[in-house]
Design an enzyme around this catalytic site. Structure first.
Site: not given
Ligand code: F6P
Length: 546
Positions: A353, A206, A384, A212, A512, A267-268
């Site tokens: 979240e 987003k 199980h 990452e 972060k 994002g979610r």
């Molecule tokens: O760290 C949380 C977050 O902001 C989530 O809400 C989001 O889905 C994820 O990081 C990834 O963010 P992006 O889509 O901006 O890379």
């Protein structure tokens, strides 16, 4: 004391819970043969049975009253109409507009957002079609047959869960892999056996600033350039899904291959946006459109059905009932369908979240529990591993059991065995086994009284453990869209009752920021001294050893 727990309805619920403690579900079932139809809701393709809960008519009446007291209907309308309900980020919350397939006008400020949504959708459709027909080819003229989605959080869990769930609908010969973790193992393992000539990297972010994702995307680009052609070929092998169009272009992605969305898509909640591109590439755009249509159907259900028949509202209120009046701290989700294996993991982000908050919208600390821990694994495997604790442990763990009637794969009698376990578990959790029943079983095995006395306490199951049974007619894109939207709205309703903002995630930010400060210190020559002694000690240990 907060307005919520000081309210007359809340206090009545506390008293009511004390009364219900004197009975149990087994007794209530015995007294009322109509309990199943009375506490069941049907929506096209989904049956939601909530009769195996510690409730009676009065519970439901009081819970609906609580929802009314909290202006739930007004809050639902505020979300759907684009009001800026995400107050800490001053944003509207309009993932529902992404599946507004009738294209009725929806405005943010004075802008109708539907033309923009429809434009991205048709670009997605054209791109997917061109890739599937082999018009969009790899640099050496071969057809693309492997998608690598690079993204994390909402830019990963939604698409990964949906692609897993709809694997049966995958385009022939199309493979998909997901890379999310910054641990180099994730990308290295996922690049193994991949042919750069036939691979498309989908960079989903987003913000297009997530450490990452950008690190993994850079590693993928390096790998691609080392193992294949020149920089000019990036345009046929990398696409981006982002609200940050400039960031994606800066990375080197052809602007034609950047699919945008907007800040009012959390994002979610983004799998319905351009972030769903990996889904469309894997199962075809038509199936992606059916997924949106299913979600849209639940949106209508949620927006218009009275609370008495409203699945997300009922599911949410039951969750509140257990979190706030029975002190249940966790909630399990057990899909009895292997294709839904990743649903619990997806729901963890969606729910935790969103509602893992301890400050009300007015800035005051809450004085009641909010979002529970969500967890689960597919049945029957879960039976199980951790079911023992649900049956006989000391905590109350409400469980959502999810099954599919018409399973795609039915070798022999697997499906009947699977479903017999589904029905047995919910029944066992509800009924339990009392002392007399346990004794009878031991006696029938010919055990003597001394042995029976020793074993008896261990063989008693308290029962009265609440479950919802959710049965899908079929696990197809449309029904899955309905189910996922049901959970989204459940989370919304709970946030509305708890008076928290379900749409920000400030808690994730601190770690972060600190990680960014720490990174350069790991490679600097001097010892680290400016943190607490534990963090200094750990960092210096790492620096000395690697
Ligand atoms: O760290 C949380 C977050 O902001 C989530 O809400 C989001 O889905 C994820 O990081 C990834 O963010 P992006 O889509 O901006 O890379």
């Amino acid at each position: 004391m907060s307005v919520l727990i000081n309210s007359a309805t809340w206090k009545q619920l506390v008293l009511h819970k004390n009364k219900l403690d004197k009975t149990d579900m087994k007794t209530m079932f015995a007294a009322d043969p109509e309990r199943f139809p009375r506490f069941t809701v049907k929506q096209k393709g989904i049956l939601f049975d909530y009769s195996k809960n510690i409730i009676n008519d009065e519970t439901i009446r009081l819970l609906f009253k609580l929802a009314d007291d909290c202006d739930l209907k007004v809050k639902i309308d505020a979300m759907f109409s684009g009001q800026k309900i995400n107050v800490t980020e001053n944003r509207a919350v309009l993932h529902t507009a992404l599946r507004n397939l009738r294209s009725t006008k929806i405005t943010v400020g004075s802008n109708d957002i539907m033309p923009g949504i429809n434009d991205v959708l048709s670009r997605m459709g054209r791109f997917a079609e061109s890739l599937h027909k082999g018009h969009h080819q790899g640099f050496s003229g071969k057809k693309i047959n492997t998608i690598i989605n690079i993204g994390i959080g909402g830019s990963y869990l939604g698409p990964a869960m949906i692609c897993g769930a709809l694997k049966y609908y995958a385009k022939p010969d199309m493979k998909i892999r997901f890379v999310s973790n910054v641990d180099g193992t994730d990308i290295i393992e996922n690049l193994k056996g991949i042919d750069p000539e036939t691979t498309l990297f989908v960079i989903a972010s987003k913000t297009f600033t997530t450490q990452e994702t950008l690190t993994n995307a850079e590693t993928a680009k390096k790998w691609f350039l080392e193992s294949a052609a020149g920089k000019n070929d990036i345009k046929s092998h990398f696409i981006a899904l982002s609200t940050n169009i400039d960031g994606a272009k800066e990375f080197g992605i052809d602007p034609k291959n950047v699919f945008g969305f907007w800040d009012w898509v959390g994002g979610r909640y983004s799998l319905w946006s351009a972030v769903g591109m990996s889904i469309a590439l894997y199962i075809g755009f038509d199936n992606f459109a059916s997924l949106l249509a299913g979600a849209s159907e639940t949106d209508e259900h949620f927006r218009t059905e009275p609370f008495e028949h409203n699945m997300p509202v009922i599911a949410a209120l039951l969750g509140i009932w257990y979190s706030n009046f029975f002190d249940a701290r966790t909630q399990a989700v057990i899909p009895y369908d292997q294709y839904l294996a990743r649903l619990p993991e997806y729901l963890q982000q969606l729910d935790m979240e969103s509602n893992g908050k301890s400050v009300c919208l007015n800035g005051e600390l809450v004085d009641y529990s909010t979002g529970p821990v969500i967890w689960g694994q597919p049945g029957t495997s879960a039976q199980h591993s951790f079911f023992q604790l649900i049956h006989q442990g000391t905590q109350m763990i409400p469980v959502d059991f999810i099954a599919v009637m018409n399973n795609a794969n039915k070798p022999g009698n697997h499906h009947d065995i699977l479903l017999s376990n589904f029905f047995a578990q919910t029944e066992a959790l509800m009924k339990g086994r009392n002392e007399a029943e346990a004794r009878e079983e031991l006696e029938s095995q010919g055990m003597d009284e001394t042995e029976i006395k020793k074993l008896l306490p261990h063989k008693i199951f308290p029962g009265n453990k609440p479950t919802n049974s959710i049965i899908l007619d079929k696990l197809d894109p449309h029904t899955l869209g309905m189910l996922v939207a049901m959970y989204e709205h459940k989370v919304f309703v709970q946030g509305a009752i708890w008076n928290i903002n379900s749409f920000d995630q400030w808690g994730v930010e601190l770690g972060k920021i600190l990680a960014k400060q720490i990174l350069p210190q790991l490679t600097a020559a001097e010892d680290v001294t400016d943190h607490d002694s534990s963090t200094n000690g750990l960092m210096n240990y790492y620096k000395g050893k690697h």
